[in-house]
Motif scaffolding. Structure first.
Motif, PDB file in Angstrom:
ATOM      1  N   ALA A 101       5.262  12.982  77.662  1.00  0.00           N
ATOM      2  CA  ALA A 101       6.505  12.921  78.437  1.00  0.00           C
ATOM      3  C   ALA A 101       6.333  13.605  79.792  1.00  0.00           C
ATOM      4  N   LEU A 102       5.683  14.745  79.788  1.00  0.00           N
ATOM      5  CA  LEU A 102       5.460  15.476  81.037  1.00  0.00           C
ATOM      6  C   LEU A 102       4.563  14.674  81.981  1.00  0.00           C
ATOM      7  N   TYR A 103       3.442  14.177  81.486  1.00  0.00           N
ATOM      8  CA  TYR A 103       2.532  13.400  82.336  1.00  0.00           C
ATOM      9  C   TYR A 103       3.182  12.092  82.800  1.00  0.00           C
ATOM     10  N   ARG A 104       4.009  11.498  81.958  1.00  0.00           N
ATOM     11  CA  ARG A 104       4.724  10.284  82.353  1.00  0.00           C
ATOM     12  C   ARG A 104       5.580  10.560  83.584  1.00  0.00           C
ATOM     13  N   HIS A 105       6.266  11.678  83.550  1.00  0.00           N
ATOM     14  CA  HIS A 105       7.114  12.034  84.692  1.00  0.00           C
ATOM     15  C   HIS A 105       6.297  12.478  85.897  1.00  0.00           C
ATOM     16  N   MET A 106       5.206  13.181  85.664  1.00  0.00           N
ATOM     17  CA  MET A 106       4.404  13.699  86.773  1.00  0.00           C
ATOM     18  C   MET A 106       3.601  12.609  87.479  1.00  0.00           C
ATOM     19  N   LEU A 107       3.101  11.632  86.718  1.00  0.00           N
ATOM     20  CA  LEU A 107       2.244  10.597  87.296  1.00  0.00           C
ATOM     21  C   LEU A 107       2.944   9.256  87.475  1.00  0.00           C
ATOM     22  N   GLY A 108       4.197   9.163  87.021  1.00  0.00           N
ATOM     23  CA  GLY A 108       4.942   7.916  87.132  1.00  0.00           C
ATOM     24  C   GLY A 108       5.402   7.637  88.560  1.00  0.00           C
ATOM     25  N   PRO A 109       6.112   6.538  88.749  1.00  0.00           N
ATOM     26  CA  PRO A 109       6.541   6.115  90.087  1.00  0.00           C
ATOM     27  C   PRO A 109       7.378   7.162  90.820  1.00  0.00           C
ATOM     28  N   GLN A 110       8.167   7.933  90.103  1.00  0.00           N
ATOM     29  CA  GLN A 110       8.985   8.962  90.744  1.00  0.00           C
ATOM     30  C   GLN A 110       8.363  10.350  90.585  1.00  0.00           C
ATOM     31  N   GLY A 111       7.113  10.395  90.234  1.00  0.00           N
ATOM     32  CA  GLY A 111       6.431  11.660  89.964  1.00  0.00           C
ATOM     33  C   GLY A 111       6.175  12.493  91.194  1.00  0.00           C
ATOM     34  N   SER A 112       5.383  13.498  91.029  1.00  0.00           N
ATOM     35  CA  SER A 112       5.085  14.449  92.082  1.00  0.00           C
ATOM     36  C   SER A 112       3.821  14.037  92.835  1.00  0.00           C
TER      37      SER A 112
END
Length: 185
Positions: A101-112
């Motif tokens: 879940a963390l990597y999905r958010h960090m590396l996803g389209p809206q990530g950092s």
């Protein structure tokens, strides 16, 4: 503020934990400094004393994960068979799965973007150092080690980002093996 002061160290530790909890639940771009402060149990001013913005805090909080990714990639034995995932690479993919879940958010389209850039820089540096120390796959003598390292770092981050953000990600072992086969033709 003295960064070595025990109170400052405690505050930064709480802020890192709070932002990682929030980044597991939602995209980093949607996290506010107020949310981080509330989750960490500190005043919002305290957050700003340590970090200029959420992106800087997230990047700092993910530094250990970046180090783990970079270290695992640089430790892959070059003599491992093409059809057998080396243990460090298997460990890396398992780590990403465990924190999906963390990597999905960090590396996803809206990530950092800052996190992805830091990950690429660190991975490139680790691989380049490994290559200069003689741990480089054969057949690439006509390519500078830094260029080769940057290419592989970008490829690994791209594979991780695509894999972990897929609606139904393939098993970690399968994706790790596919990457290893690309790494070791």
């Amino acid at each position: 503020m003295n960064p070595d002061d025990p109170r400052a160290v405690r505050s930064r530790t709480r802020l890192r934990a709070a932002v990682l909890e929030l980044a597991t639940a939602k995209d980093p771009a949607a996290i506010t400094m107020s949310e981080v402060a509330k989750r960490a149990g500190v005043n919002r001013t305290t957050v700003y004393q340590h970090f200029p913005d959420v992106n800087a805090l997230v990047t700092d909080a993910m530094e250990e994960a970046v180090a783990q990714v970079a270290g695992a990639a640089a430790l892959c034995p070059l003599d491992a068979p093409r059809d057998e995932v080396p243990q460090p690479l298997e460990t890396l993919f398992r780590h990403v799965t465990d924190s999906a879940a963390l990597y999905r958010h960090m590396l996803g389209p809206q990530g950092s973007a800052r996190f992805a850039a830091r990950m690429r820089e660190r991975l490139t540096a680790e691989l380049a150092a490994s290559f200069r120390a003689g741990r480089r796959p054969p057949g690439f003598d006509d390519v500078p080690p830094e260029t080769h390292a940057a290419y592989l770092a970008g490829a690994l981050i791209g594979v991780l980002a695509t894999w972990i953000t897929d609606e139904v990600p393939a098993p970690a072992e399968e994706t790790a093996l596919a990457f290893w086969r690309l790494f070791r033709p």
